[in-house]
Design a protein around this motif. Structure first.
Motif, PDB file in Angstrom:
ATOM      1  N   HIS A  61       0.819  -1.213   0.000  1.00  3.76           N
ATOM      2  CA  HIS A  61       0.000   0.000   0.000  1.00  3.76           C
ATOM      3  C   HIS A  61       0.855   1.266   0.000  1.00  3.76           C
ATOM      4  O   HIS A  61       0.402   2.328  -0.397  1.00  3.76           O
ATOM      5  N   LEU A  62       2.122   1.155   0.432  1.00  4.28           N
ATOM      6  CA  LEU A  62       3.032   2.293   0.430  1.00  4.28           C
ATOM      7  C   LEU A  62       3.835   2.378  -0.864  1.00  4.28           C
ATOM      8  O   LEU A  62       4.151   3.460  -1.337  1.00  4.28           O
ATOM      9  N   ARG A  63       4.148   1.216  -1.403  1.00  2.67           N
ATOM     10  CA  ARG A  63       4.931   1.127  -2.636  1.00  2.67           C
ATOM     11  C   ARG A  63       4.189   0.217  -3.602  1.00  2.67           C
ATOM     12  O   ARG A  63       4.236  -1.004  -3.466  1.00  2.67           O
ATOM     13  N   PRO A  64       3.496   0.772  -4.576  1.00  2.14           N
ATOM     14  CA  PRO A  64       2.687  -0.040  -5.492  1.00  2.14           C
ATOM     15  C   PRO A  64       3.477  -1.123  -6.219  1.00  2.14           C
ATOM     16  O   PRO A  64       2.921  -2.152  -6.572  1.00  2.14           O
ATOM     17  N   GLU A  65       4.791  -0.919  -6.399  1.00  2.00           N
ATOM     18  CA  GLU A  65       5.597  -1.919  -7.097  1.00  2.00           C
ATOM     19  C   GLU A  65       5.988  -3.097  -6.203  1.00  2.00           C
ATOM     20  O   GLU A  65       6.487  -4.116  -6.680  1.00  2.00           O
ATOM     21  N   ALA A  66       5.774  -2.968  -4.900  1.00  5.40           N
ATOM     22  CA  ALA A  66       6.144  -4.047  -3.978  1.00  5.40           C
ATOM     23  C   ALA A  66       5.305  -5.280  -4.270  1.00  5.40           C
ATOM     24  O   ALA A  66       4.093  -5.196  -4.417  1.00  5.40           O
ATOM     25  N   ASN A  67       5.974  -6.413  -4.344  1.00  5.93           N
ATOM     26  CA  ASN A  67       5.270  -7.658  -4.638  1.00  5.93           C
ATOM     27  C   ASN A  67       5.449  -8.665  -3.508  1.00  5.93           C
ATOM     28  O   ASN A  67       5.480  -9.861  -3.737  1.00  5.93           O
ATOM     29  N   TRP A  68       5.576  -8.165  -2.279  1.00  2.00           N
ATOM     30  CA  TRP A  68       5.734  -9.044  -1.136  1.00  2.00           C
ATOM     31  C   TRP A  68       5.071  -8.446   0.095  1.00  2.00           C
ATOM     32  O   TRP A  68       4.804  -7.254   0.164  1.00  2.00           O
ATOM     33  N   ARG A  69       4.831  -9.334   1.050  1.00 10.67           N
ATOM     34  CA  ARG A  69       4.330  -8.940   2.366  1.00 10.67           C
ATOM     35  C   ARG A  69       5.064  -9.774   3.399  1.00 10.67           C
ATOM     36  O   ARG A  69       5.408 -10.924   3.142  1.00 10.67           O
ATOM     37  N   VAL A  70       5.271  -9.196   4.580  1.00 13.22           N
ATOM     38  CA  VAL A  70       6.066  -9.849   5.614  1.00 13.22           C
ATOM     39  C   VAL A  70       5.160 -10.233   6.785  1.00 13.22           C
ATOM     40  O   VAL A  70       4.344  -9.423   7.237  1.00 13.22           O
ATOM     41  N   TYR A  71       5.360 -11.452   7.274  1.00 16.16           N
ATOM     42  CA  TYR A  71       4.555 -12.006   8.361  1.00 16.16           C
ATOM     43  C   TYR A  71       5.481 -12.634   9.406  1.00 16.16           C
ATOM     44  O   TYR A  71       6.652 -12.865   9.135  1.00 16.16           O
ATOM     45  N   ALA A  72       4.920 -12.914  10.560  1.00 21.11           N
ATOM     46  CA  ALA A  72       5.624 -13.700  11.577  1.00 21.11           C
ATOM     47  C   ALA A  72       4.845 -14.981  11.782  1.00 21.11           C
ATOM     48  O   ALA A  72       3.607 -14.968  11.817  1.00 21.11           O
ATOM     49  N   ASP A  73       5.559 -16.087  11.922  1.00 20.64           N
ATOM     50  CA  ASP A  73       4.894 -17.347  12.249  1.00 20.64           C
ATOM     51  C   ASP A  73       4.472 -17.303  13.715  1.00 20.64           C
ATOM     52  O   ASP A  73       4.779 -16.326  14.421  1.00 20.64           O
ATOM     53  N   PRO A  74       3.773 -18.281  14.212  1.00 20.76           N
ATOM     54  CA  PRO A  74       3.313 -18.222  15.605  1.00 20.76           C
ATOM     55  C   PRO A  74       4.429 -18.087  16.636  1.00 20.76           C
ATOM     56  O   PRO A  74       4.197 -17.600  17.740  1.00 20.76           O
ATOM     57  N   ALA A  75       5.645 -18.476  16.278  1.00 18.99           N
ATOM     58  CA  ALA A  75       6.770 -18.340  17.200  1.00 18.99           C
ATOM     59  C   ALA A  75       7.529 -17.025  16.999  1.00 18.99           C
ATOM     60  O   ALA A  75       8.501 -16.765  17.694  1.00 18.99           O
ATOM     61  N   GLY A  76       7.096 -16.214  16.025  1.00 23.88           N
ATOM     62  CA  GLY A  76       7.716 -14.914  15.797  1.00 23.88           C
ATOM     63  C   GLY A  76       8.771 -14.866  14.709  1.00 23.88           C
ATOM     64  O   GLY A  76       9.346 -13.814  14.462  1.00 23.88           O
ATOM     65  N   HIS A  77       9.053 -15.986  14.037  1.00 21.35           N
ATOM     66  CA  HIS A  77      10.023 -15.991  12.945  1.00 21.35           C
ATOM     67  C   HIS A  77       9.429 -15.319  11.717  1.00 21.35           C
ATOM     68  O   HIS A  77       8.335 -15.673  11.297  1.00 21.35           O
ATOM     69  N   PRO A  78      10.143 -14.406  11.094  1.00 17.57           N
ATOM     70  CA  PRO A  78       9.598 -13.718   9.915  1.00 17.57           C
ATOM     71  C   PRO A  78       9.651 -14.586   8.657  1.00 17.57           C
ATOM     72  O   PRO A  78      10.531 -15.420   8.493  1.00 17.57           O
ATOM     73  N   PHE A  79       8.661 -14.368   7.791  1.00 18.43           N
ATOM     74  CA  PHE A  79       8.662 -14.969   6.460  1.00 18.43           C
ATOM     75  C   PHE A  79       7.885 -14.050   5.530  1.00 18.43           C
ATOM     76  O   PHE A  79       7.113 -13.211   5.980  1.00 18.43           O
ATOM     77  N   CYS A  80       8.148 -14.176   4.232  1.00 19.05           N
ATOM     78  CA  CYS A  80       7.502 -13.322   3.238  1.00 19.05           C
ATOM     79  C   CYS A  80       6.690 -14.155   2.264  1.00 19.05           C
ATOM     80  O   CYS A  80       7.093 -15.253   1.886  1.00 19.05           O
ATOM     81  N   LEU A  81       5.563 -13.598   1.849  1.00 20.65           N
ATOM     82  CA  LEU A  81       4.823 -14.113   0.710  1.00 20.65           C
ATOM     83  C   LEU A  81       5.161 -13.190  -0.448  1.00 20.65           C
ATOM     84  O   LEU A  81       5.036 -11.972  -0.327  1.00 20.65           O
ATOM     85  N   CYS A  82       5.611 -13.776  -1.552  1.00 20.72           N
ATOM     86  CA  CYS A  82       6.087 -13.012  -2.702  1.00 20.72           C
ATOM     87  C   CYS A  82       5.255 -13.393  -3.910  1.00 20.72           C
ATOM     88  O   CYS A  82       5.158 -14.572  -4.266  1.00 20.72           O
TER      89      CYS A  82
END
Length: 124
Positions: free
Chosen positions: A101-122
């Motif tokens: 929503h901030l950068r229209p060209e961005a093709n990813w989103r960042v999440y944390a798993d239930p234990a707090g480890h980050p991962f991205c959906l691209c």
């Protein structure tokens, strides 16, 4: 549906140096984009490519201690960011960053798993 594991990314102080170490170790090749000096990848070996990203103030993890956790995140290829976001949230993930929503060209989103480890959906 998550298609495949895209890349394994590790934080570090010197991405080129660490990438070269793993390229040498695995018989791969370093691929760097001059426009993205803080991100370097290793390809050309069997398995999931590795990436190395510069982290300001990087402090290596302690092992086996837990004072500083392991610094890495996983990126997954997806066909539909919205649908997969709904699914990972239902499974217990939390949103860490939605730059689209901030950068229209961005093709990813960042999440944390239930234990707090980050991962991205691209977006594939």
């Amino acid at each position: 549906m998550i298609r495949r594991l895209q890349v394994i990314a590790l934080d570090c102080a010197d991405p080129v140096r660490l990438a070269q170490f793993y390229a040498d170790l695995l018989g791969g090749r370093v691929e760097a984009d001059p426009k993205e000096p803080d991100w370097v990848e290793v390809h050309g070996f069997e398995g999931t490519p590795l990436a190395f990203q510069r982290a300001d103030g990087y402090r290596p993890p302690e092992w086996p201690g837990q004072q500083r956790g392991q610094q890495l995140h996983l990126d997954f290829d997806v066909d539909d960011l919205d649908a997969e976001e709904e699914r990972v949230l239902a499974l217990g993930a939390t949103v860490l960053e939605r730059t689209d929503h901030l950068r229209p060209e961005a093709n990813w989103r960042v999440y944390a798993d239930p234990a707090g480890h980050p991962f991205c959906l691209c977006l594939h």
